[in-house]
Each structure stands twice: as C-alpha cells, then as structure tokens.
Design a protein around this motif. Structure first.
Motif, PDB file in Angstrom:
ATOM      1  N   LYS A  81     -24.252  29.060  -2.781  1.00  0.00           N
ATOM      2  CA  LYS A  81     -22.904  29.506  -3.132  1.00  0.00           C
ATOM      3  C   LYS A  81     -22.648  29.276  -4.611  1.00  0.00           C
ATOM      4  CE  LYS A  81     -19.629  29.011  -0.169  1.00  0.00           C
ATOM      5  NZ  LYS A  81     -18.531  28.459   0.704  1.00  0.00           N
ATOM      6  N   VAL A  82     -22.131  30.328  -5.286  1.00  0.00           N
ATOM      7  CA  VAL A  82     -21.807  30.224  -6.708  1.00  0.00           C
ATOM      8  C   VAL A  82     -20.310  30.339  -6.953  1.00  0.00           C
ATOM      9  CG1 VAL A  82     -24.064  31.054  -7.461  1.00  0.00           C
ATOM     10  CG2 VAL A  82     -22.230  32.712  -7.011  1.00  0.00           C
ATOM     11  N   SER A  83     -19.550  30.801  -5.948  1.00  0.00           N
ATOM     12  CA  SER A  83     -18.091  30.833  -6.018  1.00  0.00           C
ATOM     13  C   SER A  83     -17.561  30.780  -4.590  1.00  0.00           C
ATOM     14  CB  SER A  83     -17.588  32.083  -6.759  1.00  0.00           C
ATOM     15  OG  SER A  83     -17.851  33.245  -6.006  1.00  0.00           O
ATOM     16  N   LYS A  84     -16.254  30.941  -4.425  1.00  0.00           N
ATOM     17  CA  LYS A  84     -15.652  30.783  -3.105  1.00  0.00           C
ATOM     18  C   LYS A  84     -16.229  31.766  -2.097  1.00  0.00           C
ATOM     19  CE  LYS A  84     -11.176  30.557  -0.744  1.00  0.00           C
ATOM     20  NZ  LYS A  84      -9.694  30.641  -0.903  1.00  0.00           N
ATOM     21  N   TYR A  85     -16.435  33.010  -2.529  1.00  0.00           N
ATOM     22  CA  TYR A  85     -16.880  34.048  -1.596  1.00  0.00           C
ATOM     23  C   TYR A  85     -18.278  34.602  -1.901  1.00  0.00           C
ATOM     24  CZ  TYR A  85     -11.919  34.200  -0.309  1.00  0.00           C
ATOM     25  OH  TYR A  85     -10.645  33.877   0.103  1.00  0.00           O
ATOM     26  N   TRP A  86     -18.863  34.238  -3.030  1.00  0.00           N
ATOM     27  CA  TRP A  86     -20.122  34.849  -3.449  1.00  0.00           C
ATOM     28  C   TRP A  86     -21.260  33.839  -3.484  1.00  0.00           C
ATOM     29  CZ3 TRP A  86     -20.541  40.065  -4.133  1.00  0.00           C
ATOM     30  CH2 TRP A  86     -19.354  40.776  -4.238  1.00  0.00           C
ATOM     31  N   SER A  87     -22.460  34.337  -3.122  1.00  0.00           N
ATOM     32  CA  SER A  87     -23.656  33.493  -3.116  1.00  0.00           C
ATOM     33  C   SER A  87     -24.851  34.292  -3.602  1.00  0.00           C
ATOM     34  CB  SER A  87     -23.956  32.978  -1.699  1.00  0.00           C
ATOM     35  OG  SER A  87     -22.881  32.250  -1.158  1.00  0.00           O
ATOM     36  N   LEU A  88     -25.843  33.584  -4.135  1.00  0.00           N
ATOM     37  CA  LEU A  88     -27.155  34.160  -4.359  1.00  0.00           C
ATOM     38  C   LEU A  88     -27.966  33.944  -3.092  1.00  0.00           C
ATOM     39  CD1 LEU A  88     -27.897  32.776  -7.938  1.00  0.00           C
ATOM     40  CD2 LEU A  88     -27.040  35.056  -7.344  1.00  0.00           C
ATOM     41  N   TYR A  89     -28.757  34.928  -2.698  1.00  0.00           N
ATOM     42  CA  TYR A  89     -29.511  34.768  -1.453  1.00  0.00           C
ATOM     43  C   TYR A  89     -30.918  35.334  -1.577  1.00  0.00           C
ATOM     44  CZ  TYR A  89     -29.735  39.654  -0.020  1.00  0.00           C
ATOM     45  OH  TYR A  89     -30.061  40.976   0.047  1.00  0.00           O
ATOM     46  N   THR A  90     -31.783  34.853  -0.694  1.00  0.00           N
ATOM     47  CA  THR A  90     -33.093  35.446  -0.470  1.00  0.00           C
ATOM     48  C   THR A  90     -33.315  35.481   1.039  1.00  0.00           C
ATOM     49  OG1 THR A  90     -35.465  35.308  -0.956  1.00  0.00           O
ATOM     50  CG2 THR A  90     -34.295  33.226  -0.671  1.00  0.00           C
ATOM     51  N   SER A  91     -33.952  36.534   1.509  1.00  0.00           N
ATOM     52  CA  SER A  91     -34.107  36.681   2.960  1.00  0.00           C
ATOM     53  C   SER A  91     -35.476  37.249   3.307  1.00  0.00           C
ATOM     54  CB  SER A  91     -33.008  37.587   3.538  1.00  0.00           C
ATOM     55  OG  SER A  91     -33.155  38.913   3.069  1.00  0.00           O
TER      56      SER A  91
END
Length: 261
Positions: A81-91
């Motif tokens: 998570k980088v902010s309240k609603y946003w994240s960096l991801y890998t899947s």
C-alpha cells in the motif's frame, strides 16, 4: 492470516415414462466446486491467494456424458500500500481445466478432441497498481503483464500452418507481453444474496486494437445454512479462440459448505 474455504455439490435430474406425450429426455447432471482463499496482512503489505476448481458432467439418455463445467483457476497477489486506496502489486495466475473436451456429431458421437489439461494452460505474471476502496472491490491495472500459453497434449498441437489458442503451427508455447485490467467484486447485496464477479481484459501490446475480454459473475441466494441457489454467467471474447462472443449460463440448486461458517 485469514482463511475461507467452501465445498459445493449440485445435481439436477429429470425422468419421463416411455409413454410420456409431452416430450422430454431422461437426464442427470452433477457438478462440484472447491474454492479456498487466504489473506495475509501486515503493516502495508498484503498477500492473497485464491483457488477455484469446478467440474461437472451431464448425461442424457442414449448419449455419451458431456462436460458442462471444467475450470482450474489459481490467483496469487502480493501488494504494498502506498496510499489509502492505492497499492503497487505483483501477481501470478494459473488457468486450465481437468479433463478432455470434445466436439460431437448430430448422432451424439465424439467427432474430435478440442482441449485437455494444459491444452490450453495459461500462466500470467503481472506488475502494476491496484485501486481498492474497500474489501468488496478491487481494480488491478497491469502495465507490465506477461502470459504464457501452453499446449502440452501433442494431439492438439496445431499443424500444417494452422493456429490454436493463438499458438503457431508445430509449436506448443506462446509468450505475450500485454496491458491487463482485472476487476474483482464480492459483495453481499442482502444478508442472503451475494454477487461475485471478475472481469479481465488482456491486450497484447502488438494487438492493442483486439483485446480479449472475460466476465465471470455468480449470484448466490442462501436458502438455509447448507442449501443455496446460484446463477452463473460467463461472457468471453477472444479472437484467438473464436471470432464471435462466447456465453455460458448455469442455474443450480445445491449444497454449499463453508468454513468458517
């Protein structure tokens, strides 16, 4: 860690006496599903793994049994998570099926084999950003996505200049680099009615004007703690599989056991 598991079985049966004048054919269908989801969260790190396996067959009188459901889906996602609603991801996502798929002639006999386990099989790696305003909805924007398509059954490897599942003639592997959108919704509309859906758009960077789309949606009504009614629909467009839109719909009454209850 949090864990959720479910096991479901549904069956449909119809029979008619030999002198039944209204028309009809004796039939029976049985289906099963197993799903599991685990969620690990610590500070701003989140890992989710979700496995969904479905298989079903239908038998009409004087015809060979046919599949009416067959899917293996396993999705794994790690996000920061980088902010309240946003994240960096890998899947990492794996998709295939359990059993052979056939085409049938007008007499009900098998005319050709068209699919099998890992024919096709898909392995998708994605890197991007995720928008997740609450625990019921998420949207992944995969700007760096790779997908490998496998055909490991030699009987289904395309020959003589043909292609199958996007794989070229005399090959059993294809790699794509793409842009991907994945939206997940799992929301209780009422205390006894749940809507779960997943939309995926996969656009090869070399073919951005012809992306593949798949929408899976299941509406489940809980009758009792174990008995439920579900309506499932699939909408699929992938020009590598067929030039037209493909659809599937299933209405089922069955038993569903969940942990935790």
């Amino acid at each position: 860690w949090r864990h959720w598991s479910s096991l479901g079985i549904n069956a449909n049966q119809a029979s008619f006496s030999d002198n039944w004048t209204g028309g009809g054919v004796n039939s029976i269908s049985v289906g099963a599903l197993i799903s599991h989801k685990s969620d690990y969260s610590r500070n701003n790190t989140n890992f989710v793994t979700e496995l969904n396996m479905q298989y079903g067959k239908q038998k009409n009188k004087d015809q060979l049994p046919r599949k009416n459901n067959d899917r293996i889906f396993w999705d794994n996602k790690l996000s920061l998570k980088v902010s309240k609603y946003w994240s960096l991801y890998t899947s990492l996502t794996f998709e295939s099926q359990f059993d052979l798929g056939f085409t049938y002639g007008s007499d009900g006999r098998i005319t050709d084999t068209i699919s099998n386990f890992m024919a096709p099989g898909y392995l998708t790696e994605s890197l991007g950003i995720e928008y997740k305003p609450d625990n019921t909805f998420s949207l992944r924007i995969g700007t760096g996505t790779a997908r490998q398509t496998f055909i490991l059954d030699e009987r289904l490897v395309p020959r003589n200049g043909a292609t199958r599942f996007g794989v070229e003639s005399d090959k059993n592997f294809r790699n794509d680099l793409a842009f991907q959108l994945t939206a997940n919704l799992d929301r209780n509309i009422t205390p006894t009615l749940n809507l779960k859906s997943r939309y995926n758009m996969f656009a090869n960077y070399e073919e951005l004007g012809d992306p593949a789309h798949r929408l899976d949606a299941t509406l489940t009504a809980t009758v009792t703690r174990l008995i439920n009614v579900s309506l499932t629909g699939i909408l699929l467009y992938d020009s590598r599989l067929d030039e037209e839109i493909q659809t599937s719909q299933t209405l089922a009454l069955g038993l569903l056991f969940k942990l935790p209850r």
